[in-house]
Design a protein around this motif. Structure first.
Motif, short mmCIF file in Angstrom:
data_model
loop_
_atom_site.label_atom_id
_atom_site.label_comp_id
_atom_site.label_asym_id
_atom_site.label_seq_id
_atom_site.Cartn_x
_atom_site.Cartn_y
_atom_site.Cartn_z
N PRO A 1 30.37 32.42 30.66
CA PRO A 1 30.68 33.82 30.93
C PRO A 1 31.05 34.55 29.64
O PRO A 1 31.42 33.94 28.64
CB PRO A 1 31.89 33.74 31.87
CG PRO A 1 32.52 32.42 31.54
CD PRO A 1 31.40 31.51 31.18
N ARG B 1 44.09 38.87 29.21
CA ARG B 1 43.08 38.60 30.24
C ARG B 1 43.65 37.71 31.35
O ARG B 1 43.34 37.90 32.53
CB ARG B 1 41.84 37.94 29.61
CG ARG B 1 41.01 38.88 28.76
CD ARG B 1 39.62 38.32 28.51
NE ARG B 1 39.62 37.08 27.76
CZ ARG B 1 39.62 37.02 26.44
NH1 ARG B 1 39.64 38.13 25.71
NH2 ARG B 1 39.61 35.85 25.82
N ASP C 1 35.20 38.22 30.66
CA ASP C 1 35.19 37.82 32.07
C ASP C 1 35.94 36.51 32.32
O ASP C 1 36.12 36.12 33.47
CB ASP C 1 33.74 37.68 32.56
CG ASP C 1 33.03 39.02 32.65
OD1 ASP C 1 33.69 40.00 33.02
OD2 ASP C 1 31.82 39.08 32.33
N SER D 1 39.10 35.99 35.00
CA SER D 1 39.03 36.99 36.06
C SER D 1 38.97 36.31 37.43
O SER D 1 38.55 35.15 37.56
CB SER D 1 37.82 37.90 35.87
OG SER D 1 36.63 37.13 35.82
N ASP E 1 29.03 38.50 39.53
CA ASP E 1 29.36 39.66 38.71
C ASP E 1 30.06 39.26 37.41
O ASP E 1 30.13 40.06 36.47
CB ASP E 1 30.26 40.63 39.49
CG ASP E 1 29.53 41.30 40.64
OD1 ASP E 1 28.29 41.15 40.72
OD2 ASP E 1 30.20 41.96 41.46
N ARG E 2 30.60 38.05 37.37
CA ARG E 2 31.39 37.62 36.21
C ARG E 2 30.76 36.47 35.43
O ARG E 2 30.95 36.36 34.21
CB ARG E 2 32.78 37.17 36.68
CG ARG E 2 33.59 38.27 37.34
CD ARG E 2 34.01 39.33 36.34
NE ARG E 2 34.93 40.30 36.91
CZ ARG E 2 35.51 41.28 36.23
NH1 ARG E 2 35.24 41.41 34.93
NH2 ARG E 2 36.32 42.13 36.81
#
Length: 272
Positions: A74, A44, A78, A81, A58-59
């Motif tokens: 999160p 990740r 995620d 990110s 969005d995360r």
């Protein structure tokens, strides 16, 4: 020769050997799970360094509580990110994170709340700055001026840290040892996102005094080494039991015991 293995003593030794070997195998399996978890984290981190930035919402879930509360953390996938968000820095609530080391020098990371249009905030780690020359590592540094007005930030989602001794306010700033979002949120007059951002880039550009905080990969190979180690120990335990049993069998047989019956008919006759 091996009938003694059925005695209570040797059956007890066998049971202890099997239990010990089973425990070692389970410990190896646990380390294997840790290896897989840490490998996933490293993947990740690598993906976040290459991926395009997406909107913060969005995360990371937006906070829904009132002032002084932190939002949900999160999702695991995620973390790390790259995200982008626009707001205004709050210079009245700068956070100094002490005891952070870069290039073998102990200094401070500077975390600043970024106020968003909806009244929430996200903590942004601006980077590392050195201590005041000639002063101790605990002496508060001179923090470069923050951009005034609207700022667009691109950073990576960092899960909250844990532990630490709490948050203190001194000379108009917050000081802490760990970036624990929940504890910092309790000192702020607005709701805060449940993760903070490691700054990658910013518009307008930040002061060059700040040094970017690198993201270290987890040492997953150490866990893989422990897997091999525990499984080898399990095998050695079983082999050791077999070796001790074989040695005991030969000792019981005796070194001078004949291997089989003697054929006396083949012996030469003794003269009378």
């Amino acid at each position: 020769m091996y009938r003694f293995l059925l005695t209570p003593r040797w059956l007890g030794i066998l049971a202890l050997t099997l239990v010990a070997a089973a425990v070692m195998v389970l410990l190896g399996n646990w380390q294997l799970d840790r290896y897989r978890e840490r490998t996933a984290v490293n993947e990740r981190i690598d993906a976040g360094s290459r991926g395009a930035a997406t909107p913060l919402g969005d995360r990371v879930p937006a906070p829904t509580g009132g002032a002084g509360t932190a939002g949900p953390a999160p999702a695991e996938q995620d973390e790390w990110s790259r995200v982008t968000v626009t707001g205004r820095y709050d210079p009245t609530n700068v956070v100094l994170v002490r005891g952070r080391t870069v290039d073998r020098t102990v200094g401070f990371e500077v975390v600043v709340p970024l106020l968003l249009a909806d009244g929430t905030a996200v903590l942004v780690d601006q980077g590392w700055i050195p201590p005041v020359p000639g002063a101790g590592a605990m002496t508060p540094p001179r923090v470069p001026a923050l951009p005034a007005g609207e700022v667009t930030v691109v950073g990576r989602v960092h899960p909250t840290e844990t532990g630490g001794s709490g948050v203190q306010r001194r000379d108009g700033r917050l000081e802490t040892r760990r970036i624990t979002v929940g504890k910092l949120a309790a000192e702020l007059p607005y709701p805060v996102y449940g993760a903070y951002l490691l700054l990658d880039e910013q518009t307008p550009a930040q002061d060059p005094t700040f040094k970017a905080v690198s993201i270290g990969h987890t040492n997953n190979w150490q866990n893989l080494g422990y897997v091999v180690q525990w499984w080898i120990f399990a095998g050695m335990t079983l082999v050791g039991y077999a070796w001790v049993a074989r040695r005991e069998a030969h000792r019981a047989a005796g070194p001078d015991r004949p291997a089989g019956p003697v054929d006396r008919a083949a012996e030469p006759a003794t003269p009378v």
